[in-house]
Design an enzyme around this catalytic site. Structure first.
Site, PDB file in Angstrom:
ATOM      1  N   GLY A  69       2.744   5.564   0.588  1.00  0.00           N
ATOM      2  CA  GLY A  69       2.595   7.052   0.598  1.00  0.00           C
ATOM      3  C   GLY A  69       0.580   6.529  -0.216  1.00  0.00           C
ATOM      4  N   ASN A  70       0.076   7.692  -0.419  1.00  0.00           N
ATOM      5  CA  ASN A  70      -1.568   7.760  -0.835  1.00  0.00           C
ATOM      6  C   ASN A  70      -1.473   8.439  -2.023  1.00  0.00           C
ATOM      7  OD1 ASN A  70      -1.535  10.363   0.015  1.00  0.00           O
ATOM      8  ND2 ASN A  70      -1.260  10.018   2.037  1.00  0.00           N
TER       9      ASN A  70
END
Length: 411
Positions: A215-216
């Site tokens: 993810g981020n």
């Protein structure tokens, strides 16, 4: 616009409260302003005191509470409070209260204060759905907005009893943020009425195994702020939301929850043909694991799959949306976002040309800026080569600047 609207100095805020069950939320609204250092004066109507007592508002605000025009006559407070205020916010504003303000009544301290006020006035309606949709209420709302008063769109959700629908009071932190945005940028007018808007927001997550994902750091705050402002300008808003569970949904917006980039692509492509504006604000994962494990991967083994994780590229949603328009399946204005750490303008211009969008909101994320923060800044790049610097501001203020530019494109 008052001096306080352009500085960090404390505001003089009047919080009005009319007689609805949602009056208890006004207590939290008072605290929202007080915790930012503002001087708050609460003015309830007599009916509001049937729901929350004056002592509660006095304790929370640190100021006396009055309801009538004959209170503290020696101070002429029925005039003074409106003259001195930087901002007037009424929450909840009932159907009856909207009608009284629209008629120009001044028969209690709150309506007198609004009639005197030259500062921004923000009314947050709360009532049953049938009352909100009644032609009389809608006519009063239209009248108030024409006079420059901001009447917020109510939230959708659970009302009193078993009823559900539009008419719920937005959450206090949302009201406070929207009210401050009005103070700094101007009233929300229905300039996007009849416009269908689809916005992507937040990060996507690509599973490695049942407990891990790629993810981020995107929070989705800017995408939700765009939804907030668009809805308050009268647009029909759908937000395709990734990892945004902690955010309060914009009033009146439809929220479609997704997890992966491919999920988001599917939902965006499905809705784009009916949209007038598509905003790709989400920070999607560019890659995903080539294979997702059904069981938790163990580290330290000779065939440690975590140490040699193979990735495959995810679809380019923004480019797909532009291609859909080029094929004639969509006519939407398309806005993209870009996050760069260096050579921002150069990289942003190249991305805009490569993607084929109409505009690109370019952020510098060097040093971890923007993601998860309450504020934003950057540049708005246009396909015709234009560059508009977006100065530092809250994400709602940035959203106002972006929608101003979009409206110029729509015209």
């Amino acid at each position: 616009m008052s001096e306080a609207s352009n500085s960090s100095q404390p505001l003089r805020v009047v919080v009005g409260v009319s007689g609805g069950i949602a009056a208890y939320k006004a207590c939290h609204l008072v605290r929202e302003f007080k915790e930012r250092g503002d001087d708050v004066r609460v003015i309830p109507t007599e009916n509001a005191l049937n729901f929350v007592g004056a002592a509660t508002f006095e304790a929370l605000s640190g100021n006396p509470v009055d309801t009538g025009v004959f209170s503290r006559v020696d101070e002429v407070q029925h005039v003074r409070l409106g003259q001195e205020a930087d901002l007037v916010v009424v929450a909840p504003a009932t159907a009856d209260f909207l009608a009284r303000v629209a008629a120009g009544r001044a028969d209690d301290l709150l309506t007198s204060t609004i009639l005197v006020a030259t500062c921004p006035v923000v009314l947050a309606p709360a009532m049953h759905t049938e009352m909100w949709r009644n032609p009389a209420t809608q006519a009063n709302v239209a009248t108030l907005r024409k006079r420059g008063i901001t009447v917020l769109e109510p939230a959708h959700g659970r009302l009193t009893g078993k009823d559900t629908g539009p008419g719920r009071l937005p959450e206090p932190q949302v009201i406070a943020e929207l009210a401050r945005t009005v103070l700094r940028t101007g009233a929300f007018l229905p300039t996007l009425a009849g416009t269908r808007v689809v916005i992507s927001a937040g990060g996507t997550r690509e599973s490695i195994d049942p407990v891990r994902f790629i993810g981020n750091h995107s929070s989705g705050k800017q995408g939700f702020a765009l939804g907030d402002v668009a809805a308050q300008r009268g647009a029909s808003v759908t937000i395709v939301a990734g990892a945004t569970d902690e955010l309060e949904a914009p009033s009146g917006a439809e929220i479609v929850r997704v997890r992966t980039t491919r999920d988001m692509q599917r939902e965006m492509m499905e809705r784009a043909p009916e949209a007038d504006v598509v905003v790709m604000a989400a920070a999607v994962a560019d890659f995903r694991p080539a294979a997702e494990s059904d069981t938790k991967l163990k580290k330290g083994k000779s065939d440690d799959a975590l140490a040699t994780l193979r990735l495959t590229e995810n679809p380019d949603i923004l480019k797909s949306l532009v291609e859909m328009r080029e094929d004639g399946a969509s006519r939407a204005v398309i806005i993209g976002f870009a996050a760069e750490t260096d050579h921002e303008l150069e990289n942003g211009r190249a991305k805009l040309a490569r993607k084929g969008a109409d505009m690109l909101m370019l952020n510098s994320v060097a040093g971890g800026g923007v993601f998860g923060q309450a504020r934003n800044r950057g540049w708005l790049l246009s396909a015709d080569g234009g560059v508009e610097e977006i100065p530092d501001g809250t994400k709602h203020e940035v959203a106002v600047r972006i929608w101003d530019a979009v409206e110029r494109l729509l015209k």
